[in-house]
Design a protein around this motif. Structure first.
Motif, PDB file in Angstrom:
ATOM      1  N   MET A 235      33.748  61.460 -80.214  1.00  0.00           N
ATOM      2  CA  MET A 235      34.606  62.205 -79.630  1.00  0.00           C
ATOM      3  C   MET A 235      35.292  61.230 -78.550  1.00  0.00           C
ATOM      4  O   MET A 235      34.670  60.350 -77.857  1.00  0.00           O
ATOM      5  CB  MET A 235      33.780  63.292 -78.929  1.00  0.00           C
ATOM      6  N   GLY A 236      36.578  61.627 -78.058  1.00  0.00           N
ATOM      7  CA  GLY A 236      37.178  60.758 -76.989  1.00  0.00           C
ATOM      8  C   GLY A 236      36.749  61.396 -75.647  1.00  0.00           C
ATOM      9  O   GLY A 236      36.310  62.239 -75.494  1.00  0.00           O
ATOM     10  N   LYS A 237      37.286  60.653 -74.487  1.00  0.00           N
ATOM     11  CA  LYS A 237      37.008  61.135 -73.210  1.00  0.00           C
ATOM     12  C   LYS A 237      37.761  62.277 -72.789  1.00  0.00           C
ATOM     13  O   LYS A 237      37.563  63.311 -72.151  1.00  0.00           O
ATOM     14  CB  LYS A 237      37.827  59.802 -72.263  1.00  0.00           C
ATOM     15  N   ASP A 238      38.794  62.616 -73.512  1.00  0.00           N
ATOM     16  CA  ASP A 238      39.498  63.908 -73.142  1.00  0.00           C
ATOM     17  C   ASP A 238      38.654  65.002 -73.786  1.00  0.00           C
ATOM     18  O   ASP A 238      38.736  65.901 -73.154  1.00  0.00           O
ATOM     19  CB  ASP A 238      40.989  63.929 -73.812  1.00  0.00           C
ATOM     20  N   GLN A 239      38.220  64.843 -74.839  1.00  0.00           N
ATOM     21  CA  GLN A 239      37.288  66.148 -75.468  1.00  0.00           C
ATOM     22  C   GLN A 239      36.119  65.993 -74.436  1.00  0.00           C
ATOM     23  O   GLN A 239      35.615  67.276 -74.434  1.00  0.00           O
ATOM     24  CB  GLN A 239      36.904  65.603 -76.922  1.00  0.00           C
TER      25      GLN A 239
ATOM     26  N   ARG B 224      32.972  54.303 -87.352  1.00  0.00           N
ATOM     27  CA  ARG B 224      32.652  53.346 -86.770  1.00  0.00           C
ATOM     28  C   ARG B 224      31.722  53.816 -85.636  1.00  0.00           C
ATOM     29  O   ARG B 224      30.658  53.193 -85.562  1.00  0.00           O
ATOM     30  CB  ARG B 224      33.521  52.294 -86.230  1.00  0.00           C
ATOM     31  N   ALA B 225      31.850  54.879 -84.920  1.00  0.00           N
ATOM     32  CA  ALA B 225      31.219  55.398 -83.791  1.00  0.00           C
ATOM     33  C   ALA B 225      30.044  56.016 -84.388  1.00  0.00           C
ATOM     34  O   ALA B 225      28.961  55.912 -83.930  1.00  0.00           O
ATOM     35  CB  ALA B 225      31.978  56.366 -83.158  1.00  0.00           C
ATOM     36  N   ALA B 226      30.288  56.594 -85.530  1.00  0.00           N
ATOM     37  CA  ALA B 226      29.081  57.200 -86.146  1.00  0.00           C
ATOM     38  C   ALA B 226      27.981  56.102 -86.766  1.00  0.00           C
ATOM     39  O   ALA B 226      26.783  56.344 -86.864  1.00  0.00           O
ATOM     40  CB  ALA B 226      29.466  58.125 -87.296  1.00  0.00           C
ATOM     41  N   ALA B 227      28.399  55.088 -87.194  1.00  0.00           N
ATOM     42  CA  ALA B 227      27.668  53.776 -87.666  1.00  0.00           C
ATOM     43  C   ALA B 227      27.069  53.031 -86.723  1.00  0.00           C
ATOM     44  O   ALA B 227      26.181  52.375 -86.852  1.00  0.00           O
ATOM     45  CB  ALA B 227      28.576  53.047 -88.515  1.00  0.00           C
TER      46      ALA B 227
ATOM     47  N   HIS C 296      43.456  57.680 -76.317  1.00  0.00           N
ATOM     48  CA  HIS C 296      44.337  57.388 -77.407  1.00  0.00           C
ATOM     49  C   HIS C 296      44.062  58.311 -78.538  1.00  0.00           C
ATOM     50  O   HIS C 296      42.970  58.931 -78.386  1.00  0.00           O
ATOM     51  CB  HIS C 296      44.309  56.003 -78.035  1.00  0.00           C
ATOM     52  N   THR C 297      44.583  58.537 -79.396  1.00  0.00           N
ATOM     53  CA  THR C 297      44.650  59.069 -80.652  1.00  0.00           C
ATOM     54  C   THR C 297      43.508  58.633 -81.575  1.00  0.00           C
ATOM     55  O   THR C 297      43.108  57.425 -81.687  1.00  0.00           O
ATOM     56  CB  THR C 297      45.709  58.809 -81.877  1.00  0.00           C
ATOM     57  N   ILE C 298      42.506  59.898 -81.949  1.00  0.00           N
ATOM     58  CA  ILE C 298      41.216  59.628 -82.540  1.00  0.00           C
ATOM     59  C   ILE C 298      41.624  59.467 -84.295  1.00  0.00           C
ATOM     60  O   ILE C 298      42.189  60.334 -84.625  1.00  0.00           O
ATOM     61  CB  ILE C 298      40.238  60.637 -82.282  1.00  0.00           C
ATOM     62  N   THR C 299      41.138  58.322 -84.821  1.00  0.00           N
ATOM     63  CA  THR C 299      41.222  58.225 -86.188  1.00  0.00           C
ATOM     64  C   THR C 299      40.060  58.259 -87.067  1.00  0.00           C
ATOM     65  O   THR C 299      38.760  58.247 -86.393  1.00  0.00           O
ATOM     66  CB  THR C 299      41.736  56.976 -86.571  1.00  0.00           C
ATOM     67  N   PRO C 300      40.299  58.805 -88.249  1.00  0.00           N
ATOM     68  CA  PRO C 300      38.875  58.971 -89.099  1.00  0.00           C
ATOM     69  C   PRO C 300      38.032  57.587 -88.998  1.00  0.00           C
ATOM     70  O   PRO C 300      36.713  57.531 -89.005  1.00  0.00           O
ATOM     71  CB  PRO C 300      39.220  59.462 -90.556  1.00  0.00           C
TER      72      PRO C 300
ATOM     73  N   VAL D 239      36.272  53.560 -77.581  1.00  0.00           N
ATOM     74  CA  VAL D 239      36.365  54.389 -76.340  1.00  0.00           C
ATOM     75  C   VAL D 239      35.907  55.752 -76.849  1.00  0.00           C
ATOM     76  O   VAL D 239      36.655  56.924 -76.850  1.00  0.00           O
ATOM     77  CB  VAL D 239      37.823  54.469 -75.685  1.00  0.00           C
ATOM     78  N   LEU D 240      35.199  55.867 -77.948  1.00  0.00           N
ATOM     79  CA  LEU D 240      34.581  57.132 -78.652  1.00  0.00           C
ATOM     80  C   LEU D 240      32.942  57.100 -78.414  1.00  0.00           C
ATOM     81  O   LEU D 240      32.635  56.088 -78.361  1.00  0.00           O
ATOM     82  CB  LEU D 240      34.934  57.074 -80.233  1.00  0.00           C
ATOM     83  N   THR D 241      32.653  58.280 -78.166  1.00  0.00           N
ATOM     84  CA  THR D 241      31.198  58.615 -78.174  1.00  0.00           C
ATOM     85  C   THR D 241      30.426  58.054 -78.961  1.00  0.00           C
ATOM     86  O   THR D 241      30.755  58.161 -80.218  1.00  0.00           O
ATOM     87  CB  THR D 241      30.917  59.922 -77.821  1.00  0.00           C
TER      88      THR D 241
END
Length: 296
Positions: free
Chosen positions: A85-89, A45-48, A36-40, A136-138
């Protein structure tokens, strides 16, 4: 004659089977549909996130891989991996995971990566894990062997200091018989041609732009005469040549004079009496050597 059209059922069945197989592969990889679309906010949240790193037991066994051959990844692609990063990336950088991770809600991709050692076909194998959070972000990338992470570090190329060896001293040998009148050593005793040669050398050193490190002027005599006489004569001639070089503008403090007398002959001749033939034979020994050391 039979004019009926062959049934399309077998073709359709084959196409359906192929589509079903392709979907099964995608499902088993845990990435059947685009991310899905990645939002800031999701990236924040992934970084935290601060997930616990996996243990060695959390990595799947190599023999359980679906694609057991693994791949030779791009180091630049691995260096580009980041949290958020998302799965597509991830798939664009690393391609599909090498293990069957499941069907729905997959939060982990595992890879088998090989790296060349530089010794012919030899390579080492490393396991790499990518974990995804609830968006679903790394939020974590891990190596089973921490030493594998060092393979991503660019090779540090330390500049090599180029040491320029000092230039070999330039040696000029002037025949004393062409410099001075016989058995003389004063400035007034210099022959015109000999004086011109010394002056030309001094002018050349001045024009060359070289930084003069030092000049050694060494006088030599033949073996005729006493040691003390020859020592004094050779040193006197060296001093005269030095004075002429200083007159051309060279720094006298950088010019050293030596009188070797008859200790370093370059020609050996028979006889003890100072006959014209012997004097002529010993002529190469009567000389003045000038060694110049300079930076280019």
């Amino acid at each position: 004659m039979n004019t009926s059209t062959p049934s399309l059922a077998p073709r359709a069945a084959r196409a359906f089977s192929f589509t079903l197989a392709a979907c099964a592969v995608a499902l088993l990889a845990g990435c059947a549909s685009p991310s899905h679309t990645i939002t800031p906010e999701g990236q924040a949240r992934a970084a935290a996130d601060n997930p616990a790193p996996p243990t060695d037991k959390d990595f799947p066994a190599l023999e359980s891989a679906k694609w057991k051959q693994g791949t030779f990844p791009s180091l630049e692609a691995l260096r580009a991996m980041r949290t958020g990063m998302g799965k597509d990336q991830v798939r664009d950088l690393l391609n599909w995971p090498h293990f069957s991770e499941g069907i729905f809600g997959v939060r982990e991709w595992n890879y088998i990566f090989h790296f060349r050692t530089g010794k012919g076909p030899e390579f080492i194998t490393c396991q790499y894990m990518v974990r995804f959070n609830s968006d679903v972000l790394t939020h974590g990338m891990y190596w089973k062997n921490p030493a594998c992470a060092a393979l991503l570090n660019p090779v540090e190329v330390k500049p090599v200091a180029v040491v320029v060896p000092p230039a070999a001293p330039r040696k000029i040998t002037l025949a004393a018989d062409g410099l001075f009148r016989f058995d003389r050593s004063a400035l007034a005793d210099l022959l015109p041609e000999g004086k011109r040669r010394v002056e030309a050398l001094g002018a050349e050193l001045q024009r060359s732009g070289s930084k003069l490190n030092g000049v050694v002027v060494t006088g030599h005599t033949d073996r005729l005469g006493s040691d003390s006489y020859n020592d004094a004569l050779s040193l006197s001639r060296a001093n005269t040549v030095r004075d002429l070089l200083v007159a051309q503008g060279l720094d006298g403090k950088r010019i050293r004079t030596v009188g070797e007398g008859k200790r370093r002959p370059v020609a050996t001749c028979d006889g003890a009496r100072a006959t014209p033939a012997l004097v002529s034979c010993l002529q190469p020994n009567r000389r003045v050597d000038i060694e110049v050391s300079a930076e280019q």
